[in-house]
Write a protein that holds these residues in place. Structure first.
Motif, PDB file in Angstrom:
ATOM      1  N   ALA A  76       0.833  -1.208   0.000  1.00 29.19           N
ATOM      2  CA  ALA A  76       0.000   0.000   0.000  1.00 29.19           C
ATOM      3  C   ALA A  76       0.870   1.262   0.000  1.00 29.19           C
ATOM      4  N   ARG A  77       1.934   1.256   0.789  1.00 26.50           N
ATOM      5  CA  ARG A  77       2.824   2.425   0.824  1.00 26.50           C
ATOM      6  C   ARG A  77       3.551   2.567  -0.502  1.00 26.50           C
ATOM      7  N   LEU A  78       4.013   1.460  -1.067  1.00 21.55           N
ATOM      8  CA  LEU A  78       4.675   1.533  -2.373  1.00 21.55           C
ATOM      9  C   LEU A  78       3.739   2.117  -3.419  1.00 21.55           C
ATOM     10  N   ASN A  79       2.492   1.674  -3.427  1.00 22.31           N
ATOM     11  CA  ASN A  79       1.513   2.207  -4.375  1.00 22.31           C
ATOM     12  C   ASN A  79       1.319   3.704  -4.157  1.00 22.31           C
ATOM     13  N   ALA A  80       1.219   4.122  -2.911  1.00 22.11           N
ATOM     14  CA  ALA A  80       1.032   5.542  -2.600  1.00 22.11           C
ATOM     15  C   ALA A  80       2.231   6.370  -3.047  1.00 22.11           C
ATOM     16  N   LEU A  81       3.439   5.841  -2.847  1.00 18.21           N
ATOM     17  CA  LEU A  81       4.638   6.551  -3.296  1.00 18.21           C
ATOM     18  C   LEU A  81       4.671   6.645  -4.821  1.00 18.21           C
TER      19      LEU A  81
ATOM     20  N   ASP B  68       1.258   7.759 -19.094  1.00 20.37           N
ATOM     21  CA  ASP B  68       2.708   7.569 -19.168  1.00 20.37           C
ATOM     22  C   ASP B  68       3.209   7.075 -17.813  1.00 20.37           C
ATOM     23  N   LEU B  69       2.930   5.833 -17.526  1.00 20.98           N
ATOM     24  CA  LEU B  69       3.238   5.271 -16.212  1.00 20.98           C
ATOM     25  C   LEU B  69       4.184   4.086 -16.378  1.00 20.98           C
ATOM     26  N   PHE B  70       5.451   4.305 -16.049  1.00 25.00           N
ATOM     27  CA  PHE B  70       6.469   3.264 -16.117  1.00 25.00           C
ATOM     28  C   PHE B  70       7.271   3.327 -14.825  1.00 25.00           C
ATOM     29  N   GLN B  71       6.953   2.417 -13.892  1.00 23.69           N
ATOM     30  CA  GLN B  71       7.568   2.467 -12.574  1.00 23.69           C
ATOM     31  C   GLN B  71       8.036   1.090 -12.129  1.00 23.69           C
ATOM     32  N   ILE B  72       9.135   1.092 -11.405  1.00 27.46           N
ATOM     33  CA  ILE B  72       9.623  -0.091 -10.701  1.00 27.46           C
ATOM     34  C   ILE B  72       9.550   0.267  -9.222  1.00 27.46           C
ATOM     35  N   LEU B  73       8.714  -0.430  -8.490  1.00 27.62           N
ATOM     36  CA  LEU B  73       8.508  -0.155  -7.066  1.00 27.62           C
ATOM     37  C   LEU B  73       9.054  -1.330  -6.264  1.00 27.62           C
ATOM     38  N   THR B  74      10.020  -1.054  -5.404  1.00 29.35           N
ATOM     39  CA  THR B  74      10.671  -2.115  -4.647  1.00 29.35           C
ATOM     40  C   THR B  74      10.683  -1.781  -3.166  1.00 29.35           C
ATOM     41  N   GLY B  75      10.162  -2.711  -2.374  1.00 31.31           N
ATOM     42  CA  GLY B  75      10.218  -2.574  -0.928  1.00 31.31           C
ATOM     43  C   GLY B  75      11.343  -3.424  -0.374  1.00 31.31           C
ATOM     44  N   HIS B  76      12.068  -2.888   0.560  1.00 30.60           N
ATOM     45  CA  HIS B  76      13.193  -3.581   1.184  1.00 30.60           C
ATOM     46  C   HIS B  76      12.856  -3.824   2.649  1.00 30.60           C
ATOM     47  N   ASP B  77      13.029  -5.066   3.100  1.00 26.30           N
ATOM     48  CA  ASP B  77      12.625  -5.420   4.455  1.00 26.30           C
ATOM     49  C   ASP B  77      13.725  -5.232   5.495  1.00 26.30           C
ATOM     50  N   GLY B  78      14.918  -4.885   5.065  1.00 27.59           N
ATOM     51  CA  GLY B  78      16.015  -4.682   5.999  1.00 27.59           C
ATOM     52  C   GLY B  78      16.757  -5.953   6.356  1.00 27.59           C
ATOM     53  N   VAL B  79      16.274  -7.108   5.874  1.00 27.98           N
ATOM     54  CA  VAL B  79      16.911  -8.393   6.157  1.00 27.98           C
ATOM     55  C   VAL B  79      17.405  -9.024   4.856  1.00 27.98           C
ATOM     56  N   ARG B  80      16.467  -9.364   3.983  1.00 29.13           N
ATOM     57  CA  ARG B  80      16.843  -9.966   2.692  1.00 29.13           C
ATOM     58  C   ARG B  80      17.358  -8.925   1.712  1.00 29.13           C
TER      59      ARG B  80
ATOM     60  N   LEU C 124       3.618  15.278  -1.817  1.00 26.30           N
ATOM     61  CA  LEU C 124       2.661  14.202  -2.083  1.00 26.30           C
ATOM     62  C   LEU C 124       3.058  12.897  -1.394  1.00 26.30           C
ATOM     63  N   ALA C 125       4.356  12.639  -1.253  1.00 27.50           N
ATOM     64  CA  ALA C 125       4.800  11.444  -0.523  1.00 27.50           C
ATOM     65  C   ALA C 125       4.337  11.526   0.928  1.00 27.50           C
ATOM     66  N   GLN C 126       4.358  12.723   1.481  1.00 30.90           N
ATOM     67  CA  GLN C 126       3.861  12.889   2.851  1.00 30.90           C
ATOM     68  C   GLN C 126       2.339  12.741   2.895  1.00 30.90           C
ATOM     69  N   ALA C 127       1.648  13.375   1.953  1.00 30.74           N
ATOM     70  CA  ALA C 127       0.185  13.336   1.945  1.00 30.74           C
ATOM     71  C   ALA C 127      -0.357  11.933   1.663  1.00 30.74           C
ATOM     72  N   TYR C 128       0.239  11.228   0.696  1.00 31.50           N
ATOM     73  CA  TYR C 128      -0.287   9.935   0.273  1.00 31.50           C
ATOM     74  C   TYR C 128       0.237   8.764   1.098  1.00 31.50           C
ATOM     75  N   ALA C 129       1.520   8.852   1.515  1.00 33.30           N
ATOM     76  CA  ALA C 129       2.162   7.689   2.133  1.00 33.30           C
ATOM     77  C   ALA C 129       2.667   7.948   3.546  1.00 33.30           C
ATOM     78  N   GLY C 130       2.499   9.165   4.061  1.00 29.31           N
ATOM     79  CA  GLY C 130       2.970   9.473   5.402  1.00 29.31           C
ATOM     80  C   GLY C 130       4.485   9.534   5.518  1.00 29.31           C
ATOM     81  N   THR C 131       5.164   9.698   4.391  1.00 29.31           N
ATOM     82  CA  THR C 131       6.627   9.756   4.383  1.00 29.31           C
ATOM     83  C   THR C 131       7.077  11.177   4.665  1.00 29.31           C
ATOM     84  N   GLU C 132       7.933  11.332   5.648  1.00 29.22           N
ATOM     85  CA  GLU C 132       8.436  12.663   5.974  1.00 29.22           C
ATOM     86  C   GLU C 132       9.259  13.193   4.802  1.00 29.22           C
ATOM     87  N   PRO C 133       9.055  14.443   4.397  1.00 35.30           N
ATOM     88  CA  PRO C 133       9.783  15.007   3.265  1.00 35.30           C
ATOM     89  C   PRO C 133      11.301  14.874   3.380  1.00 35.30           C
TER      90      PRO C 133
END
Length: 130
Positions: free
Chosen positions: A14-19, A37-49, A92-101
């Motif tokens: 959900a956060r990746l989609n929002a970002l 015109d939507l061409f994106q690679i969205l990758t989440g990293h878990d901090g382990v693998r 928008l990253a803050q508004a959509y995904a709660g990510t601090e600027p």
């Protein structure tokens, strides 16, 4: 049609989609790219693998909420437009995904028209001269 790569630490789909939406909306608003015109690679990293390394730089403190955004586009966009893009992505990253600027790190990579192929082995922006 800039390809966008977004890498985020400690995230979920959900956060990746929002970002992804935040970056795409910012590109439409500031650069005038069309909605399809939507061409994106969205990758989440878990901090382990897989993980992202980060530190503080230029007085900006980053933490595990960090997001790296890489955008590739054709050269020639003015610095004022790029600054507007950076600002809008962070908003928008803050508004959509709660990510601090402060945790949104953006890089633009520019290249020439001949550096693009959208399929079929053709340089659509720089066709061969007959």
């Amino acid at each position: 049609m800039p390809p966008v790569r977004i890498d985020a630490l400690t995230t979920d789909p959900a956060r990746l989609n929002a970002l992804g939406r935040a970056v795409h909306d910012a590109l439409m608003e500031t650069f005038g790219f069309p909605p399809d015109d939507l061409f994106q690679i969205l990758t989440g990293h878990d901090g382990v693998r897989s993980t992202l390394r980060h530190g503080d730089h230029l007085g900006v403190h980053h933490d595990d909420g960090i997001v790296f955004v890489g955008i590739t586009l054709r050269a020639g966009h003015p610095a004022q437009r790029k600054r507007a893009l950076y600002r809008r992505i962070a908003e928008l990253a803050q508004a959509y995904a709660g990510t601090e600027p402060r945790n949104v790190v953006i890089t633009l990579t520019e290249n020439a028209s001949a550096d693009w192929s959208f399929g079929n082995g053709v340089a659509q922006y720089a066709p061969a001269e007959d």
